[in-house]
Write an enzyme that holds these catalytic residues in place. Structure first.
Site, PDB file in Angstrom:
ATOM      1  N   SER A  95      36.982  15.205  24.230  1.00  0.00           N
ATOM      2  CA  SER A  95      37.823  15.859  23.210  1.00  0.00           C
ATOM      3  C   SER A  95      39.314  15.706  23.528  1.00  0.00           C
ATOM      4  O   SER A  95      40.106  15.328  22.646  1.00  0.00           O
ATOM      5  CB  SER A  95      37.448  17.332  23.053  1.00  0.00           C
ATOM      6  OG  SER A  95      37.420  17.989  24.307  1.00  0.00           O
ATOM      7  N   HIS A 131      28.770  16.373  25.250  1.00  0.00           N
ATOM      8  CA  HIS A 131      30.042  17.090  25.506  1.00  0.00           C
ATOM      9  C   HIS A 131      29.867  18.549  25.065  1.00  0.00           C
ATOM     10  O   HIS A 131      28.985  19.239  25.562  1.00  0.00           O
ATOM     11  CB  HIS A 131      31.172  16.339  24.798  1.00  0.00           C
ATOM     12  CG  HIS A 131      32.565  16.785  25.125  1.00  0.00           C
ATOM     13  ND1 HIS A 131      32.887  17.479  26.254  1.00  0.00           N
ATOM     14  CD2 HIS A 131      33.746  16.640  24.441  1.00  0.00           C
ATOM     15  CE1 HIS A 131      34.187  17.747  26.280  1.00  0.00           C
ATOM     16  NE2 HIS A 131      34.732  17.243  25.171  1.00  0.00           N
ATOM     17  N   HIS A 145      27.760  16.029  35.352  1.00  0.00           N
ATOM     18  CA  HIS A 145      29.158  15.926  34.896  1.00  0.00           C
ATOM     19  C   HIS A 145      29.698  14.535  35.180  1.00  0.00           C
ATOM     20  O   HIS A 145      29.281  13.890  36.145  1.00  0.00           O
ATOM     21  CB  HIS A 145      30.041  16.973  35.591  1.00  0.00           C
ATOM     22  CG  HIS A 145      31.309  17.244  34.841  1.00  0.00           C
ATOM     23  ND1 HIS A 145      32.458  16.524  35.053  1.00  0.00           N
ATOM     24  CD2 HIS A 145      31.584  18.124  33.856  1.00  0.00           C
ATOM     25  CE1 HIS A 145      33.390  16.964  34.237  1.00  0.00           C
ATOM     26  NE2 HIS A 145      32.895  17.934  33.496  1.00  0.00           N
ATOM     27  N   ARG A 182      33.780  26.969  36.548  1.00  0.00           N
ATOM     28  CA  ARG A 182      33.662  27.708  35.282  1.00  0.00           C
ATOM     29  C   ARG A 182      32.272  28.329  35.161  1.00  0.00           C
ATOM     30  O   ARG A 182      32.091  29.374  34.532  1.00  0.00           O
ATOM     31  CB  ARG A 182      33.952  26.777  34.089  1.00  0.00           C
ATOM     32  CG  ARG A 182      35.353  26.184  34.106  1.00  0.00           C
ATOM     33  CD  ARG A 182      35.541  25.140  33.017  1.00  0.00           C
ATOM     34  NE  ARG A 182      34.650  23.991  33.205  1.00  0.00           N
ATOM     35  CZ  ARG A 182      34.592  22.947  32.379  1.00  0.00           C
ATOM     36  NH1 ARG A 182      35.370  22.910  31.300  1.00  0.00           N
ATOM     37  NH2 ARG A 182      33.774  21.942  32.623  1.00  0.00           N
ATOM     38  N   ASP A 242      28.630  24.751  30.509  1.00  0.00           N
ATOM     39  CA  ASP A 242      27.747  25.064  29.382  1.00  0.00           C
ATOM     40  C   ASP A 242      26.419  25.677  29.810  1.00  0.00           C
ATOM     41  O   ASP A 242      25.706  26.254  28.990  1.00  0.00           O
ATOM     42  CB  ASP A 242      27.480  23.788  28.576  1.00  0.00           C
ATOM     43  CG  ASP A 242      28.753  23.200  28.029  1.00  0.00           C
ATOM     44  OD1 ASP A 242      29.572  23.980  27.500  1.00  0.00           O
ATOM     45  OD2 ASP A 242      28.960  21.980  28.145  1.00  0.00           O
TER      46      ASP A 242
HETATM   47  N1  NMX Z   1      19.560  15.502  32.957  1.00  0.00           N
HETATM   48  C1  NMX Z   1      18.923  14.318  33.022  1.00  0.00           C
HETATM   49  N2  NMX Z   1      19.507  13.154  33.343  1.00  0.00           N
HETATM   50  C2  NMX Z   1      20.810  13.207  33.656  1.00  0.00           C
HETATM   51  C3  NMX Z   1      21.534  14.402  33.674  1.00  0.00           C
HETATM   52  C4  NMX Z   1      20.864  15.591  33.288  1.00  0.00           C
HETATM   53  N3  NMX Z   1      21.488  16.766  33.206  1.00  0.00           N
HETATM   54  N4  NMX Z   1      22.804  14.135  34.027  1.00  0.00           N
HETATM   55  C5  NMX Z   1      22.868  12.795  34.239  1.00  0.00           C
HETATM   56  N5  NMX Z   1      21.666  12.237  34.001  1.00  0.00           N
HETATM   57  C6  NMX Z   1      21.330  10.819  34.028  1.00  0.00           C
HETATM   58  C7  NMX Z   1      22.162  10.080  33.003  1.00  0.00           C
HETATM   59  O1  NMX Z   1      21.616  10.239  31.693  1.00  0.00           O
HETATM   60  C8  NMX Z   1      22.103   8.671  33.548  1.00  0.00           C
HETATM   61  O2  NMX Z   1      20.827   8.132  33.234  1.00  0.00           O
HETATM   62  P1  NMX Z   1      20.675   6.573  32.806  1.00  0.00           P
HETATM   63  O3  NMX Z   1      21.238   5.781  33.946  1.00  0.00           O
HETATM   64  O4  NMX Z   1      19.207   6.424  32.626  1.00  0.00           O
HETATM   65  O5  NMX Z   1      21.465   6.392  31.546  1.00  0.00           O
HETATM   66  C9  NMX Z   1      22.154   8.906  35.049  1.00  0.00           C
HETATM   67  O6  NMX Z   1      21.692  10.246  35.255  1.00  0.00           O
HETATM   68  C10 NMX Z   1      23.533   8.746  35.656  1.00  0.00           C
HETATM   69  O7  NMX Z   1      24.429   9.599  34.969  1.00  0.00           O
HETATM   70  P2  NMX Z   1      25.684  10.240  35.730  1.00  0.00           P
HETATM   71  O8  NMX Z   1      26.549   9.128  36.183  1.00  0.00           O
HETATM   72  O9  NMX Z   1      25.229  11.221  36.737  1.00  0.00           O
HETATM   73  O10 NMX Z   1      26.365  11.090  34.577  1.00  0.00           O
HETATM   74  P3  NMX Z   1      27.390  10.614  33.428  1.00  0.00           P
HETATM   75  O11 NMX Z   1      28.763  10.682  33.977  1.00  0.00           O
HETATM   76  O12 NMX Z   1      26.976   9.320  32.844  1.00  0.00           O
HETATM   77  O13 NMX Z   1      27.163  11.718  32.317  1.00  0.00           O
HETATM   78  C11 NMX Z   1      26.873  13.899  31.485  1.00  0.00           C
HETATM   79  C12 NMX Z   1      27.642  13.020  32.460  1.00  0.00           C
HETATM   80  C13 NMX Z   1      27.545  15.272  31.443  1.00  0.00           C
HETATM   81  C14 NMX Z   1      26.947  13.299  30.080  1.00  0.00           C
HETATM   82  C15 NMX Z   1      25.395  14.020  31.966  1.00  0.00           C
HETATM   83  O14 NMX Z   1      25.354  14.638  33.221  1.00  0.00           O
HETATM   84  C16 NMX Z   1      24.523  14.790  30.992  1.00  0.00           C
HETATM   85  O15 NMX Z   1      24.009  14.189  30.047  1.00  0.00           O
HETATM   86  N6  NMX Z   1      24.349  16.136  31.189  1.00  0.00           N
HETATM   87  C17 NMX Z   1      23.637  16.958  30.259  1.00  0.00           C
HETATM   88  C18 NMX Z   1      24.479  17.262  29.038  1.00  0.00           C
HETATM   89  C19 NMX Z   1      25.585  18.232  29.373  1.00  0.00           C
HETATM   90  O16 NMX Z   1      25.392  19.255  30.017  1.00  0.00           O
HETATM   91  N7  NMX Z   1      26.810  17.935  28.882  1.00  0.00           N
HETATM   92  C20 NMX Z   1      27.941  18.859  29.041  1.00  0.00           C
HETATM   93  C21 NMX Z   1      29.028  18.349  29.987  1.00  0.00           C
HETATM   94  C22 NMX Z   1      30.151  19.350  30.088  1.00  0.00           C
HETATM   95  N8  NMX Z   1      30.845  19.521  28.797  1.00  0.00           N
HETATM   96  O17 NMX Z   1      31.020  20.595  28.342  1.00  0.00           O
HETATM   97  O18 NMX Z   1      31.275  18.531  28.181  1.00  0.00           O
HETATM   98  C1  MLT Z   2      35.062  19.495  29.526  1.00  0.00           C
HETATM   99  O1  MLT Z   2      35.339  20.682  29.696  1.00  0.00           O
HETATM  100  O2  MLT Z   2      35.764  18.774  28.791  1.00  0.00           O
HETATM  101  C2  MLT Z   2      33.801  18.969  30.119  1.00  0.00           C
HETATM  102  O3  MLT Z   2      33.508  19.575  31.338  1.00  0.00           O
HETATM  103  C3  MLT Z   2      33.692  17.473  30.140  1.00  0.00           C
HETATM  104  C4  MLT Z   2      34.603  16.704  31.030  1.00  0.00           C
HETATM  105  O4  MLT Z   2      35.468  17.222  31.709  1.00  0.00           O
HETATM  106  O5  MLT Z   2      34.414  15.457  31.058  1.00  0.00           O
END
Ligand code: NMX
Ligand code: MLT
Length: 471
Positions: free
Chosen positions: A277, A307, A353, A362, A408
């Protein structure tokens, strides 16, 4: 006159002292302000020339200093770990979490003014901190509260635009529509059309950002009451601060909920510049699109499940656990449910993350809030159990870089406890909060004259050829 001049001299002296301490690598760019200078706009006006000089010097003396190497992984992998943005209001450390202008969340809780002694920080105080790098006095925060109130009138056409959508439209769609309708009043657009010079861009950006921050709670609560409370709108209460008034307009007046909303808005406001964002707003703003256009674009990124929508997904997921296994779920049942989620190709929402590598502070401060105010809440207890169960499972997967909970993972159960149980609405609360960080940085983007953002992209063929040559 003499008085005002001496206030200006004092404030210049203070910011010079503060910068010196930063360059010494010692104390943070921070100071407690005197109660006399209550006007945020004139404080900024005073600070901007110095910060412009600072950036000019940095560029002239260090413009060619390298900041690390870019790898093919980074180009393919969503630019993870690539330093490529200037963002003044906050900085994220992978282990320690966010610092707002150098202050951690516990430090903000200690130093920023609260509604009553020992209470949660007032978001207006955080806005002051993000914009100026200085901890405001209670008087300054009160003055800013009043300023935001005076800017909070939402024109009728905004409600009409939202009402043109079906009430079943996702709350984030309604919110973005409302923000786009607010854009009709953009001071930046008007001033630009009249030929405003670049040196003055920050002034109408300030007007737009402050108006936006003041108006989004009104728009957001209208949407909530429209969708969830049969359109019974609750007018603002001018005796309340920003967070409390937002909670009041949503229909929640429990003093603990008011405290929660102050904390919620504060901790969701900013998370450095690379998150989807904030980065979107910065990118769109770099084309000199006004703050409304930039923020509406940011909201569309926040509405994605990886996100901001994750807060909705977490509560829905937790409720699905309870539906299937009941509230008194055993650890074994919970482990099975987590595996079932993963084996169906889904992520565990609220965990992981892009930058953080430890538990999000947080999350921790929301957990502390729950331990203080709602320790027996069954969903909070489930969230606590998940904290034990999920990280080892994600670690076992072997690919997840951060198995720990993010912001979250916790927010929904707190809101749910006080009756705000409509998970589909949660990302709107995140969006209202983020207007504070995004609005603040947009003002500095224009004050510092930051240019159009335009990184270079390449094709797979280009990468293959480059790597062949490099081998
Ligand atoms: N559950 C299952 N798999 C996960 C998770 C999770 N919570 N977190 C990461 N992975 C997987 C990810 O999908 C990826 O799989 P693949 O290689 O098969 O595509 C692998 O682990 C490596 O990912 P990372 O490098 O650890 O994480 P990345 O930086 O790509 O993504 C998020 C970060 C936040 C998108 C990821 O951790 C996620 O999808 N979390 C769950 C959704 C979430 O809580 N989002 C909110 C983030 C905070 N916000 O408010 O924005
Ligand atoms: C945020 O607050 O924007 C989330 O934790 C995602 C991020 O920092 O990448």
């Amino acid at each position: 006159m003499v008085f005002f001049r001496s206030v200006a001299v004092l404030s210049k002296l203070r910011s010079r002292l503060a910068q010196q301490s930063t360059s010494l690598g010692a104390a943070r760019w921070l100071q407690i302000q005197s109660a006399s200078d209550l006007d945020l706009h004139s404080q900024l006006k005073d600070m901007i020339p110095e910060q412009q000089e600072r950036l000019k010097k940095l560029k002239a003396e260090n413009g060619k200093v390298q900041l690390g190497n870019i790898t093919v992984d980074m180009v393919i992998g969503g630019m993870r770990g690539m330093t490529g943005l200037l963002w003044e209001t906050s900085l994220l450390d992978p282990d320690e979490g966010i610092r707002f202008r150098g202050l951690s969340i516990p430090e903000c809780q200690k130093l920023l003014p609260a509604a009553s002694p020992g209470g949660e920080p007032l978001p207006e105080g955080l806005l002051w901190l993000l914009l100026t790098g200085k901890v405001p006095s209670k008087e300054q925060v009160d003055a800013l509260s009043k300023e935001l109130q005076s800017r909070s009138k939402v024109p009728d056409h905004v409600y009409k635009a939202i009402n043109a959508l079906p009430a079943t439209a996702h709350p984030m769609t309604q919110f973005t529509t409302g923000v786009m309708a607010l854009q009709v009043e953009s001071e930046f657009q008007k001033a630009y059309d009249k030929g405003l010079s670049k040196a003055k861009f920050w002034e109408p950006t300030y007007e737009d950002s402050m108006n936006l921050i003041a108006r989004v709670p009104v728009v957001a609560s209208f949407i909530y009451r429209r969708i969830c409370k049969e359109g019974q709108i609750i007018p603002a209460d001018s005796s309340l601060d920003y967070g409390a008034n937002f909670s009041h307009m949503l229909g929640y007046d429990d003093p603990k909920m008011l405290e929660l909303m102050r904390l919620y808005v504060t901790i969701h406001s900013d998370h450095e510049g690379g998150n989807v964002s904030a980065h979107t707003a910065h990118l769109v703003g770099s084309a000199l699109s006004d703050p409304y256009l930039s923020f509406a674009a940011a909201l569309n990124g926040l509405a994605g499940p990886l996100h901001g929508l994750a807060n909705q997904e977490v509560l829905l997921w937790i409720k699905s656990v309870v539906k299937e296994c009941g509230e008194n779920i055993t650890t074994e049942q919970l482990k099975d449910y987590v595996w079932k989620t993963l084996n169906s190709g889904k992520v565990v929402p609220g965990y992981g993350h892009g930058v953080l590598r430890k538990t999000d502070p947080r999350y921790t401060c929301q957990r502390e809030f729950a331990l203080k105010h709602l320790p027996a809440d069954p969903l909070f207890q489930l969230v606590s159990k998940l904290y034990e169960v999920v990280p080892p499972i994600l670690t076992q997967l072997g690919k997840v870089k951060n198995p720990w909970p993010n912001v979250d993972a916790h927010s929904g159960v707190l809101l749910n406890h006080f009756g705000l149980s409509e998970a589909r609405y949660y990302t709107v609360l995140f969006g209202v909060s983020r207007s504070i960080g995004i609005g603040s940085q947009l003002i500095w983007d224009r004050a510092l004259g930051l240019p159009l953002e335009r990184p270079k992209s390449v094709t797979m063929e280009w990468l293959e050829n480059y790597c062949k040559k490099a081998a």
